[in-house]
Design an enzyme around this catalytic site. Structure first.
Site, PDB file in Angstrom:
ATOM      1  N   HIS A  59      -1.128   0.713   4.262  1.00  0.00           N
ATOM      2  CA  HIS A  59      -1.669   1.442   3.375  1.00  0.00           C
ATOM      3  C   HIS A  59      -1.553   2.867   4.349  1.00  0.00           C
ATOM      4  O   HIS A  59      -1.848   3.954   3.427  1.00  0.00           O
ATOM      5  CB  HIS A  59      -2.796   1.242   2.870  1.00  0.00           C
ATOM      6  CG  HIS A  59      -2.945   0.342   1.712  1.00  0.00           C
ATOM      7  ND1 HIS A  59      -3.796   0.285   0.489  1.00  0.00           N
ATOM      8  CD2 HIS A  59      -2.123  -0.906   1.561  1.00  0.00           C
ATOM      9  CE1 HIS A  59      -3.325  -0.722  -0.028  1.00  0.00           C
ATOM     10  NE2 HIS A  59      -2.293  -1.460   0.496  1.00  0.00           N
TER      11      HIS A  59
ATOM     12  N   SER B 123       4.332   1.490   1.657  1.00  0.00           N
ATOM     13  CA  SER B 123       5.575   0.474   1.710  1.00  0.00           C
ATOM     14  C   SER B 123       7.139   1.240   1.748  1.00  0.00           C
ATOM     15  O   SER B 123       7.352   2.330   1.584  1.00  0.00           O
ATOM     16  CB  SER B 123       5.993  -0.249   0.417  1.00  0.00           C
ATOM     17  OG  SER B 123       4.671  -0.900  -0.088  1.00  0.00           O
TER      18      SER B 123
ATOM     19  N   LYS C  12       4.444  -7.499 -11.661  1.00  0.00           N
ATOM     20  CA  LYS C  12       5.506  -7.883 -11.078  1.00  0.00           C
ATOM     21  C   LYS C  12       5.251  -9.124 -10.191  1.00  0.00           C
ATOM     22  O   LYS C  12       5.903 -10.075 -10.113  1.00  0.00           O
ATOM     23  CB  LYS C  12       6.316  -6.906 -10.387  1.00  0.00           C
ATOM     24  CG  LYS C  12       7.807  -7.277 -10.067  1.00  0.00           C
ATOM     25  CD  LYS C  12       8.382  -5.946  -9.527  1.00  0.00           C
ATOM     26  CE  LYS C  12       9.863  -6.481  -8.870  1.00  0.00           C
ATOM     27  NZ  LYS C  12      10.551  -5.271  -8.745  1.00  0.00           N
TER      28      LYS C  12
END
Ligand code: HEM
Lengths: 421, 213
Positions: free
Chosen positions: A208, A212, A235
């Site tokens: 974090h 990503s 997802k």
């Protein structure tokens, strides 16, 4: 979320703001593919292992004379004990499968490079802890393969300089694997998953901080980031459904495909099984161990083979973003590495009686290490070649900008140092 | 080092012995209760003399639908919760075979090849040219041909004994994993549920992502 109680808590503890910041609103690149599901899946498998493990531990007896019987008690008499045990045994394999895919994703997309080195290294630590946990768990059923696997692997510590014998005894708690080994392995097998949970938190904090990576390799602008919830929760949950189907096929229809037949024979220190094989997830490393004719060399090679991944941020000097996506040669190296892993796995499974298998193992071991060592040279050559051939404008621009940033940082650093003098 | 070497060497030697072994017969093991019950009966008649099944109790035989009177006949004085225990005392077995006949509770899962191995082993006895009895699958076995298949007079008798062997293997397969039937049934429901759930989750995901421009 509001209401008097939540408000009261929020004044004293960052409950909703934390959830909002780290989970629901957490900005995530919208172009993440399904390969980005596997980190989440690893977390779920960890929870599954802890949940089934705790219930197994209620019925399991960590005593060399009772352990095997207690597993059969779980399998036969405990209500749905067979389900717990199969879920746990299959879960260990599922854990490695998911982690291997997760690592392969990272290697393919080059997500281990700056600024994600620490993220990658905490992942490396998690892999080691997972291996230790699975290795110790495998002793608990106290079957033939449990016993002899633990004997062979603890015996490797004999190569420790000067104090080898003592280290082996210290690990086993006895001269040979026995009741003392079983009880300590059980204790640590219970402890390690909780250490893993702690390490996962560190892993996530690092994630974090740097956010990503994504298949394009470019740090996306804010408009290309979307909140984690509901997009990635949806997802990930869909991916979880697919994962659970595959997992259930193993748990319900072929659970014994992952349990060595010899482990259904109680441990017998007087009788060596025909062929000692570790679980499938250790096979490539086991093959490397056996490919070096000298025991000390073999142990060092095996340890190094697991640790090689940690060097990747130093080895891969290419400035081209996006990992294998924009780098045809790196992509080729990646696939060759996967094939090499499969060959090593096969060699690890086969008994080393066949001389050609031994040779194949040695060649594959050489290729394994070579594929790491050539990375610095190949990646630089590839970079020059690609730049000469011409890269998409956006990418060139990005690389130029990164280069300027780096120069600026270096300049700043020199200036500060100068100030101090 | 020498120990590891020895272990590996032993492994190699026995593995090469393994590789030379005859091919296993493949059988389809029935999973219905009557076949398993029949197998239990055949097992008790042919194997209980020498072999124990410490994880299977007389009470478990009742759950297979075997007549209470029959089970009472087998167990004699022993309680229903006694495991199926070899009739031959260990000392006698040791004196006769120089080793103890192994427990058979998990045998159907304890060798490479599983049920096929046990079946092939049982029907693998043959008469050697010198008149002694050998076994194709486990040449140096100490177990005397329990079904007498090596002395079968004709094809019909041999077929009869193969049937018994298969029946016994059916029971052994059940004994190694008594919840397999339940697991199978439950598994079908679980997977059907997960397939529907995943399909729904896929629709939800599509729906949510369609909001993005
Ligand atoms: C990181 C997560 C974990 C992994 C990868 C793992 C792995 C394993 C493995 C490979 C086995 C041997 C399975 C077999 O062949 O039967 C095992 C057994 C066992 N584990 Fe774990 N385990 C994990 C977490 C836990 C936790 C949190 C507990 C809680 C106490 C636990 C308790 C047990 C028990 C009691 C056994 C013996 C029963 C059996 O063999 O099925 N495990 N574990």
């Amino acid at each position: 979320m509001s209401g008097p109680i939540i408000n009261w808590i929020d004044k004293r503890f960052p409950l909703t703001s934390f959830v909002k910041h780290e989970l629901t609103d957490y900005p995530t690149p919208r172009n993440l593919s399904y390969w980005w599901n596997f980190g989440f899946l690893a977390g779920i498998v960890l929870v599954l292992q802890v949940a089934t493990g705790i219930f197994l531990a209620m019925h399991y007896k960590a005593d060399a004379t009772l352990a095997f019987d207690s597993i059969q008690h779980i399998m036969r008499e405990v209500n749905y004990g067979w389900l717990l045990r199969y879920m746990h045994a299959v879960g260990a394999s599922a854990f490695f499968f998911v982690i291997f895919v997760h690592m392969a994703r990272t290697l393919y997309y080059g997500s281990f490079r700056a600024p994600r080195e620490l993220l990658w290294w905490t992942g490396q630590g998690l892999l080691l802890m997972l291996m230790a946990t699975a290795f110790m768990g495998y002793l608990l059923p106290w079957g033939q393969m449990s016993f002899w696997g633990a004997t062979v692997i603890t015996n490797l510590f004999k190569v420790t300089p000067f104090i080898g014998e003592q280290v082996v005894i210290w690990l086993r708690g006895d001269y040979s694997v026995g009741d003392d080994t079983l009880t300590r392995f059980f204790s640590l097998h219970y402890l390690f998953p909780f250490l893993i949970i702690g390490a996962v938190i560190v892993h996530l904090v690092a994630l974090h901080t740097v956010k990503s990576s994504n298949p394009s390799g470019i740090d996306l602008k804010d408009k290309d980031n979307i909140p984690f919830h509901p997009y990635f929760t949806a997802k990930d949950l869909y991916g979880l459904g697919i994962f659970l189907i595959v997992y259930s096929v193993f748990v319900f229809f072929m659970p014994n495909s992952l349990i060595e037949p010899a482990n259904n024979v109680p441990a017998n220190p007087m009788m060596t099984p025909n062929h000692i094989v570790p679980e499938w997830y250790f096979l490539p490393f086991y093959a490397i161990l056996r490919s070096v004719p000298n025991m000390f060399g073999g142990v060092v090679a095996m340890a190094l083979s697991v640790m090689m991944f940690a060097f990747m941020p130093f080895l891969d000097r290419s400035r081209i973003p996006g990992g294998a996506r924009y780098r045809p040669i790196y992509r080729l190296q990646f696939y060759l590495f996967l094939i090499d892993m499969l060959v090593l796995g096969y060699v690890g499974y086969k008994p080393p009686t066949n001389p050609s298998i031994v040779v194949v193992g040695q060649v594959a071991t050489f290729c394994y290490f070579a594929s790491f060592f050539v990375v610095p040279f190949v990646s630089k050559m590839e970079e020059n070649w690609l730049i000469k051939r011409g890269l998409p404008a956006g990418i060139m621009e990005l690389m130029e900008r990164e280069k300027r940033d780096l120069e600026a940082r270096k300049e700043e650093h020199r200036r500060r140092k100068g100030d101090r003098i | 080092m020498s120990k590891l070497l020895k272990i590996m060497l032993l492994g190699c030697l026995s593995m090469s012995a393994f590789a030379e072994e005859a091919k296993l017969e493949k059988i389809q093991v029935p999973t219905d209760k009557p076949s398993i019950a029949k197998g239990a009966e055949d097992w008790i008649n042919n194997c209980l003399t020498c072999h124990t099944m410490k994880y299977v109790k007389y009470r478990d035989l009742l759950s297979l639908g075997i007549d209470k009177a029959k089970v009472d006949g087998w167990r004699g004085e022993a309680s229903l919760d006694t495991p199926l225990t070899a009739q031959m005392p260990e000392a006698v077995a040791m004196a006769t075979f120089a080793k103890l006949p192994p427990d058979l509770s998990l045998m159907a899962q304890a060798r490479d090849g599983g049920p096929n191995y046990v079946y092939s082993y049982l029907i693998g006895y043959y008469v050697k040219p010198d008149g002694s009895v050998g076994n194709h699958i486990f040449p140096e076995t100490k177990m005397p041909d329990p079904l007498g298949i090596s002395s079968a007079a004709n094809a019909a008798e041999r077929a009869e004994k193969q049937k018994t062997a298969k029946s016994i293997v059916t029971f052994l397969t059940w004994a190694a994993d008594p919840h397999a039937g339940e697991r199978d049934t439950l598994g079908k429901y679980v997977i059907a549920y997960l397939v529907v759930l995943s399909a729904l989750l896929y629709v939800v995901k599509k729906q949510i992502w369609s909001r993005l421009k």
